[in-house]
Motif scaffolding. Structure first.
Motif, PDB file in Angstrom:
ATOM      1  N   LEU A   1       0.999  -1.181   0.066  1.00 22.02           N
ATOM      2  CA  LEU A   1      -0.119   0.153  -0.009  1.00 22.02           C
ATOM      3  C   LEU A   1       0.963   1.279   0.018  1.00 22.02           C
ATOM      4  O   LEU A   1       1.990   1.289   0.833  1.00 22.02           O
ATOM      5  N   ARG A   2       0.437   2.204  -0.672  1.00 24.71           N
ATOM      6  CA  ARG A   2       1.102   3.629  -0.821  1.00 24.71           C
ATOM      7  C   ARG A   2       0.065   4.769  -0.528  1.00 24.71           C
ATOM      8  O   ARG A   2      -1.092   4.737  -0.906  1.00 24.71           O
ATOM      9  N   ARG A   3       0.696   5.592   0.189  1.00 28.33           N
ATOM     10  CA  ARG A   3      -0.011   6.804   0.666  1.00 28.33           C
ATOM     11  C   ARG A   3       0.889   7.899   0.979  1.00 28.33           C
ATOM     12  O   ARG A   3       1.744   7.867   1.641  1.00 28.33           O
ATOM     13  N   ALA A   4       0.910   9.092   0.121  1.00 20.70           N
ATOM     14  CA  ALA A   4       1.602  10.210   0.192  1.00 20.70           C
ATOM     15  C   ALA A   4       1.517  10.843   1.518  1.00 20.70           C
ATOM     16  O   ALA A   4       2.462  11.106   2.167  1.00 20.70           O
ATOM     17  N   ALA A   5       0.371  11.042   1.956  1.00 18.04           N
ATOM     18  CA  ALA A   5      -0.040  11.621   3.290  1.00 18.04           C
ATOM     19  C   ALA A   5      -1.222  11.330   3.940  1.00 18.04           C
ATOM     20  O   ALA A   5      -2.393  11.042   2.882  1.00 18.04           O
ATOM     21  N   PRO A   6      -1.517  11.164   5.186  1.00 12.96           N
ATOM     22  CA  PRO A   6      -0.487  11.180   6.149  1.00 12.96           C
ATOM     23  C   PRO A   6       0.256   9.990   6.399  1.00 12.96           C
ATOM     24  O   PRO A   6       0.033   8.975   5.821  1.00 12.96           O
ATOM     25  N   SER A   7       1.459   9.981   7.118  1.00 16.18           N
ATOM     26  CA  SER A   7       2.020   8.667   7.324  1.00 16.18           C
ATOM     27  C   SER A   7       1.369   7.730   7.785  1.00 16.18           C
ATOM     28  O   SER A   7       0.311   7.854   8.870  1.00 16.18           O
ATOM     29  N   PHE A   8       1.440   6.228   7.733  1.00 19.06           N
ATOM     30  CA  PHE A   8       1.033   5.148   8.132  1.00 19.06           C
ATOM     31  C   PHE A   8       1.511   5.150   9.385  1.00 19.06           C
ATOM     32  O   PHE A   8       2.634   5.745  10.015  1.00 19.06           O
ATOM     33  N   THR A   9       0.584   4.573  10.408  1.00 20.79           N
ATOM     34  CA  THR A   9       0.803   4.152  11.693  1.00 20.79           C
ATOM     35  C   THR A   9       0.851   2.825  12.052  1.00 20.79           C
ATOM     36  O   THR A   9       0.163   1.958  11.339  1.00 20.79           O
ATOM     37  N   PRO A  10       1.527   2.349  13.072  1.00 24.98           N
ATOM     38  CA  PRO A  10       1.416   1.008  13.615  1.00 24.98           C
ATOM     39  C   PRO A  10      -0.145   0.474  13.856  1.00 24.98           C
ATOM     40  O   PRO A  10      -0.384  -0.590  13.564  1.00 24.98           O
ATOM     41  N   ALA A  11      -0.969   1.319  14.235  1.00 24.27           N
ATOM     42  CA  ALA A  11      -2.223   1.065  14.533  1.00 24.27           C
ATOM     43  C   ALA A  11      -3.064   0.613  13.113  1.00 24.27           C
ATOM     44  O   ALA A  11      -3.812  -0.282  13.176  1.00 24.27           O
TER      45      ALA A  11
END
Length: 363
Positions: A146-156
């Motif tokens: 998976l890719r997402r420019a923003a916001p950053s991915f989180t462990p949750a």
């Protein structure tokens, strides 16, 4: 008023969140929902807010910075953002139960990802969650990227996404495991992995069986097991339970006529069968036992173990029909049969989780 999503990192210390919310409140921003994602660099707070129309993205960024927030991300939101997050996740889970092939679309909806791709390469030792990239292990093989420019991915978010992928894999595996069984007398049965939803049908199966059949299955009293015990048998922590259902005139599944249990402990898997009296001596028990043996072998267990009464000649004949070498031990009226299995280490543990392969016994 306008809906916005705000995500910012705040020091995980008493009072710091209240400073941020006060800064937003001074500008007339109403916080509708908040989620807290714990990370190594602080608490990532994800807000859905209702802000006055005259405030723009720059105004909200400034308000967050004055409230001691950092790494801020702000974007317009839609009314659907008002949906409760657990409710959204449950809705996506329901969609996957109905269509496990929709995993990619569910992940995109869950995380707002810019791109979702399945690759045949396993995750391996690579980092599973980064700022803009997330890697999810597919239990059926391969991985999702998976890719997402923003916001950053989180462990949750990673934990939620991995849980959805594992759910989809479980549903797909159950669908693939459902087969139509043709017995020697021409009867057709639907055989599939059991779920807790089968409890009423399994209770009826036990009530329809004779006291002798129940006593042979449970090696004790002839009474029907309690509902909690049957529920545990239907979805064991390690192993699987199969149910066989008779087919109606239109081909649809009807009553449960047999239950086959494979319960794992260590590197061995114990098996047990219960077949309704009017379906006995028709080859059903043999067919179910062969399917359990195949499953145990694919999962990497070293042996099948079956406990039965010495006078239970039909069950002993059923085991003999597996045409596999076996050892038998007798303790009074109880006979224990052990059937070694051929273990493929490359496949061990894939079906039901990690297992211990057979090895030297400690004294």
């Amino acid at each position: 008023m306008t809906l916005w999503r705000i995500r910012a990192t705040v020091d995980d210390r008493p009072g710091y969140l209240s400073v941020l919310t006060a800064s937003l409140a001074l500008r007339g921003v109403n916080i509708l929902t908040v989620q807290v994602h714990t990370t190594e660099v602080g608490a990532v707070d994800d807000f859905l807010v209702d802000a006055p129309d005259h405030l723009n993205e720059a105004d909200l960024l400034a308000a967050v910075e004055r409230g001691r927030g950092r790494d801020c991300w702000v974007a317009r939101s839609e009314a659907r953002g008002l949906a409760d997050q657990p409710t959204r996740v449950l809705g996506l889970a329901t969609r996957l139960v109905l269509d496990p092939d929709a995993t990619g679309e569910a992940l995109r909806a869950l995380l707002g990802a810019d791109a979702v791709a399945w690759r045949p390469v396993p995750v391996g030792a690579r980092s599973r969650v980064g700022a803009a990239t997330m890697l999810l292990a597919d239990p059926t093989g391969g991985s999702f990227e998976l890719r997402r420019a923003a916001p950053s991915f989180t462990p949750a978010e990673y934990a939620r996404a991995q849980a959805l992928v594992e759910l989809a894999a479980t549903v797909a595996r159950r669908s693939a495991d459902q087969v139509t069984l043709l017995l020697p007398d021409g009867s057709e049965l639907l055989v599939r992995p059991a779920t807790v939803d089968d409890l009423p049908g399994v209770v009826e199966l036990h009530e329809a069986c004779s006291a002798r059949s129940r006593q042979r299955r449970y090696l004790g009293g002839a009474a029907c097991p309690s509902a909690p015990r049957l529920r545990r048998l239907l979805e064991p922590a390690r192993g699987v339970t199969l149910v066989a259902q008779s087919a109606g005139s239109g081909g649809e599944a009807e009553s449960v006529v047999a239950m086959a249990n494979l319960l794992a402990e260590g590197d061995e898997a114990e098996v047990a069968l219960l077949v309704r009296d009017d379906w006995q001596r028709r080859g059903l028990g043999t067919a179910l036992l062969r399917r359990l043996a195949g499953r145990a072998e694919r999962a990497g267990y070293g042996a099948l173990v079956l406990h039965t009464q010495a006078e239970n000649a039909p069950m002993l004949r059923t085991v003999a029909r597996l045409d596999r070498p076996a050892t038998t031990e007798r303790d009074g009226s109880l006979v224990s049969v052990t059937v070694p299995l051929a273990v493929d280490p490359a496949r061990a543990g894939r079906a039901y989780g990690p297992v211990s392969l057979p090895g030297p016994r400690r004294p």
